[in-house]
Motif scaffolding. Structure first.
Motif, PDB file in Angstrom:
ATOM      1  N   GLN A 208       0.430  -1.012   0.376  1.00 16.09           N
ATOM      2  CA  GLN A 208      -0.013  -0.200  -0.015  1.00 16.09           C
ATOM      3  C   GLN A 208       0.721   1.419   0.338  1.00 16.09           C
ATOM      4  OE1 GLN A 208      -3.592   0.292   0.318  1.00 16.09           O
ATOM      5  NE2 GLN A 208      -3.131  -2.643  -0.402  1.00 16.09           N
ATOM      6  N   GLU A 210       2.157   4.827   0.875  1.00 13.31           N
ATOM      7  CA  GLU A 210       2.565   5.008   2.306  1.00 13.31           C
ATOM      8  C   GLU A 210       1.531   6.612   2.655  1.00 13.31           C
ATOM      9  OE1 GLU A 210       6.880   6.787   3.477  1.00 13.31           O
ATOM     10  OE2 GLU A 210       7.322   4.785   3.794  1.00 13.31           O
ATOM     11  N   ARG A 211       1.330   6.850   3.803  1.00  8.96           N
ATOM     12  CA  ARG A 211       0.164   8.024   4.027  1.00  8.96           C
ATOM     13  C   ARG A 211       1.204   8.790   3.906  1.00  8.96           C
ATOM     14  NH1 ARG A 211      -1.927   5.085   8.725  1.00  8.96           N
ATOM     15  NH2 ARG A 211      -4.033   3.638   8.007  1.00  8.96           N
ATOM     16  N   THR A 215       3.777   6.378   7.501  1.00 10.77           N
ATOM     17  CA  THR A 215       3.272   5.440   7.942  1.00 10.77           C
ATOM     18  C   THR A 215       2.303   4.771   6.866  1.00 10.77           C
ATOM     19  OG1 THR A 215       1.060   5.972   8.981  1.00 10.77           O
ATOM     20  CG2 THR A 215       2.294   6.617  10.590  1.00 10.77           C
ATOM     21  N   ILE A 216       2.307   2.878   7.079  1.00 12.26           N
ATOM     22  CA  ILE A 216       2.193   2.355   6.019  1.00 12.26           C
ATOM     23  C   ILE A 216       0.311   1.818   6.505  1.00 12.26           C
ATOM     24  CG2 ILE A 216       1.827   0.344   4.606  1.00 12.26           C
ATOM     25  CD1 ILE A 216       4.801   0.745   5.095  1.00 12.26           C
ATOM     26  N   PRO A 217      -0.857   2.162   5.260  1.00 15.10           N
ATOM     27  CA  PRO A 217      -1.849   1.976   6.060  1.00 15.10           C
ATOM     28  C   PRO A 217      -2.469   0.927   5.923  1.00 15.10           C
ATOM     29  CG  PRO A 217      -1.832   2.454   3.592  1.00 15.10           C
ATOM     30  CD  PRO A 217      -0.760   2.452   3.941  1.00 15.10           C
ATOM     31  N   ASP A 218      -2.833  -0.449   6.329  1.00 13.57           N
ATOM     32  CA  ASP A 218      -3.805  -1.389   7.204  1.00 13.57           C
ATOM     33  C   ASP A 218      -4.028  -1.913   5.536  1.00 13.57           C
ATOM     34  OD1 ASP A 218      -3.746  -1.131   9.315  1.00 13.57           O
ATOM     35  OD2 ASP A 218      -5.930  -0.826   9.776  1.00 13.57           O
ATOM     36  N   GLN A 220      -5.016  -4.015   2.922  1.00  8.15           N
ATOM     37  CA  GLN A 220      -6.884  -3.831   1.524  1.00  8.15           C
ATOM     38  C   GLN A 220      -7.183  -4.736   0.665  1.00  8.15           C
ATOM     39  OE1 GLN A 220      -8.840  -0.755   1.170  1.00  8.15           O
ATOM     40  NE2 GLN A 220      -7.054  -0.005   2.654  1.00  8.15           N
TER      41      GLN A 220
END
Ligand SMILES: Nc1ncnc2c1ncn2[C@@H]1O[C@H](COP(=O)(O)OP(=O)(O)OP(=O)(O)O)[C@@H](O)[C@H]1O
Ligand SMILES: [Mg+2]
Length: 250
Positions: A208, A210-211, A215-218, A220
């Motif tokens: 995914q 990065e935000r 941080t790396i999102p959960d 999907q």
């Protein structure tokens, strides 16, 4: 080609008599079982599931986990060993999802303390209810020794599949297999049958972006899961992406 005898037609596959006794030809359709959370038909899905099931089953065979897979015949068909299917869907869960979250109130995505093996009685009319070992043994669908072997088999499948998926940035939340019996002389063996494909696995994408805060999102659910999984595993047929219709070659 001589006309082959159709043995069974389900939603996702057709079984034909194989060229030799004890074999079957599995034809992969584009239709989905109603249990699959996806549109009823997805063009080209059968071609990709044929490749993907070949990839996983052949890999399992190579590490000594017996499966029904013999060889792929063409884009939509593979030759398999005929098995006497145990009427169970054997589910292995690594992360909480689906019915487990509702039944036990565990938030979706929670890592389970260890893989959990569940059994569902394979019966469409009853919508494949969850059953306990007690039911399976009492109703003689399998005996206690079979169940011990089924657990060992499914945990090996889980380790293999989890590792392969992890290698291409995918989390294997859960999956289901069907197990069948084959006889070698008087000796009975349990093997992995049916298919291993996105239709039988819950896959979460770990790749995914990065935000903005780093941080790396959960993970999907995978987008375009059939094509994307085949692409990441390097088994996407070069001339097939979404369609199986003939194309003109100039
Ligand atoms: N090696 C095998 N030998 C004998 N039967 C098999 C083997 N592998 C799979 N099968 C059976 O072939 C059928 C495949 O059909 P398919 O998955 O399309 O339909 P289904 O599982 O009956 O129903 P659904 O439409 O809900 O999936 C299943 O009934 C499965 O149990
Ligand atoms: Mg099925």
């Amino acid at each position: 080609m001589a006309r082959r005898k159709k043995v069974y037609e389900g939603k996702a596959k057709i079984l034909y008599e194989g060229p030799e006794p004890g074999t079957l030809i599995q034809y992969f359709k584009d239709d989905n079982a109603p249990t699959v959370a996806a549109p009823a038909t997805r063009e080209g899905k059968g071609v990709l599931n044929n490749r993907l099931s070949e990839f996983f089953m052949a890999g399992l065979n190579q590490i000594g986990v017996p499966t029904h897979f013999i060889r792929r015949i063409n884009m939509r068909e593979q030759l398999v060993r005929m098995a006497e299917i145990i009427p169970l869907e054997v589910v292995v869960r690594n992360f909480a999802a689906g019915p487990l979250t509702q039944r036990l109130g565990i938030p979706e995505g929670t890592q389970l303390p260890r893989p959990i093996v569940e059994y569902y009685y394979k019966d469409d009319k009853l919508q494949s209810p969850l059953v306990a070992e007690e039911h399976i043994v009492a109703f003689n669908w399998a005996n206690q020794q079979d169940l011990d072997d089924i657990v060992a088999l499914s945990l090996r499948v889980n380790d293999f599949l989890s590792g392969v998926m992890m290698g291409v940035g995918i989390r294997l939340a859960d999956f289901r297999i069907e197990v069948g019996r084959i006889w070698e002389g008087d000796f009975m063996r349990l093997i992995v049958a049916d298919e291993i494909s996105p239709d039988s696995c819950r896959l979460w994408d770990m790749r995914q972006p990065e935000r903005p805060d780093g941080t790396i999102p959960d993970p999907q659910p995978m987008a375009d899961v059939y094509t994307e999984l085949a692409r990441r595993l390097g088994v996407l047929p070069s001339n097939v992406t979404h369609t199986t219709k003939p194309t003109l070659i100039n």
